[in-house]
Design a protein around this motif. Structure first.
Motif, PDB file in Angstrom:
ATOM      1  N   ASN A   1     -54.442  34.859 -33.073  1.00 30.72           N
ATOM      2  CA  ASN A   1     -54.115  36.201 -32.606  1.00 30.72           C
ATOM      3  C   ASN A   1     -54.349  36.288 -31.110  1.00 30.72           C
TER       4      ASN A   1
ATOM      5  N   VAL B   1     -54.141  39.359 -28.040  1.00 32.21           N
ATOM      6  CA  VAL B   1     -53.850  40.704 -27.547  1.00 32.21           C
ATOM      7  C   VAL B   1     -53.911  40.655 -26.034  1.00 32.21           C
TER       8      VAL B   1
ATOM      9  N   GLN C   1     -43.864  44.769 -23.839  1.00 30.96           N
ATOM     10  CA  GLN C   1     -44.189  45.213 -25.193  1.00 30.96           C
ATOM     11  C   GLN C   1     -43.220  44.638 -26.220  1.00 30.96           C
TER      12      GLN C   1
ATOM     13  N   SER D   1     -44.034  41.463 -28.305  1.00 34.02           N
ATOM     14  CA  SER D   1     -44.949  41.475 -29.444  1.00 34.02           C
ATOM     15  C   SER D   1     -44.239  40.961 -30.681  1.00 34.02           C
TER      16      SER D   1
ATOM     17  N   ARG E   1     -49.989  35.554 -33.669  1.00 33.69           N
ATOM     18  CA  ARG E   1     -49.575  36.960 -33.592  1.00 33.69           C
ATOM     19  C   ARG E   1     -49.886  37.479 -32.193  1.00 33.69           C
TER      20      ARG E   1
ATOM     21  N   THR F   1     -49.753  40.520 -29.504  1.00 32.42           N
ATOM     22  CA  THR F   1     -49.640  41.963 -29.327  1.00 32.42           C
ATOM     23  C   THR F   1     -49.766  42.281 -27.844  1.00 32.42           C
TER      24      THR F   1
END
Lengths: 112, 110
Positions: free
Chosen positions: A10, A12, A84, A87, A108, A110
């Motif tokens: 992940n 972010v 954005q 993502s 993943r 984001t």
């Protein structure tokens, strides 16, 4: 290794930052692929590496995306100035001589 | 344009209730039709490859068949652990890139 591995699992990040995603293919596999899976969309081809040949970059959505494969093994997908709409889950696959593709668990991403 | 269409989009079965998933494709220069299953939060897991019309492959409760325009995944007496999204990408072109549909989301209730 036993399978394709990807890191991080992940990520972010903030809009405008650069990110690097890593893929370790199955040992001995000559072909490596990157795909993107957005929510509600099918997997989208990004780039293909085969041995020492020039990569097929026809699926990269913009010049903010780039990838390299060092020593015919590990690959890094770099996204510059993230937006954005970047993502998604980024999937890596490898295959022996370009046949059946085996996938990693994905990263993943984001972008806030 | 090369594309893959899967139906139904979603399917809910009772345990033991057999059914079939459909995959139709319009890919020229087909190099192989694949079936994968994908569990939530995971990458696609390879099931089968079919190369020519009339070919069939089986694995446990799953059987995949191929015609010139379609492929079917038959699920016999499914169990809850068969719940997943099933995908049938085509392989086309010299780079063997896979062309994906949206998949069929299968839920098997105990």
């Amino acid at each position: 290794g036993a399978g394709v591995s990807q890191s991080p699992s992940n990520k972010v990040t903030e809009k405008g930052k650069d990110v690097e995603l890593r893929c370790d293919p199955i040992s001995g596999h000559t072909a490596l692929y990157w795909y993107r899976q957005s929510l509600g969309q099918g997997l989208e081809f990004l780039i293909y590496f085969q041995g020492n040949s020039a990569p097929d970059k026809s699926g990269l959505p913009s010049d903010r995306f780039s990838a390299e494969r060092t020593g015919g093994s590990v690959s890094t997908l770099t996204i510059q100035r993230t937006q954005q709409e970047d993502s998604a889950v980024y999937l890596c696959a490898s295959s022996l001589l370009g046949d059946t593709q085996y996938f990693g668990p994905g990263t993943r991403l984001t972008v806030l | 344009e090369d594309q893959v269409t899967q139906s139904p989009e979603a399917l809910r079965l009772q345990e033991g209730e057999s059914s079939s998933l459909n995959c139709s494709y319009t890919v020229s220069g087909l190099r192989g039709l694949f079936w994968y299953r994908q569990d939530p939060g995971k990458g696609p897991e390879f099931l089968f490859t079919l190369y020519s019309a009339g070919e069939e492959k089986e694995k446990e409760r799953l059987k995949a068949t191929l015609t010139k325009k379609e492929s079917f995944l038959h699920i016999t007496a499914p169990k809850p652990e068969d719940s997943a999204t099933y995908l049938c990408p085509d392989s086309a072109g010299n780079n063997r890139k896979l062309i994906w549909g949206l998949g069929t989301s299968l839920a098997v209730n105990p």
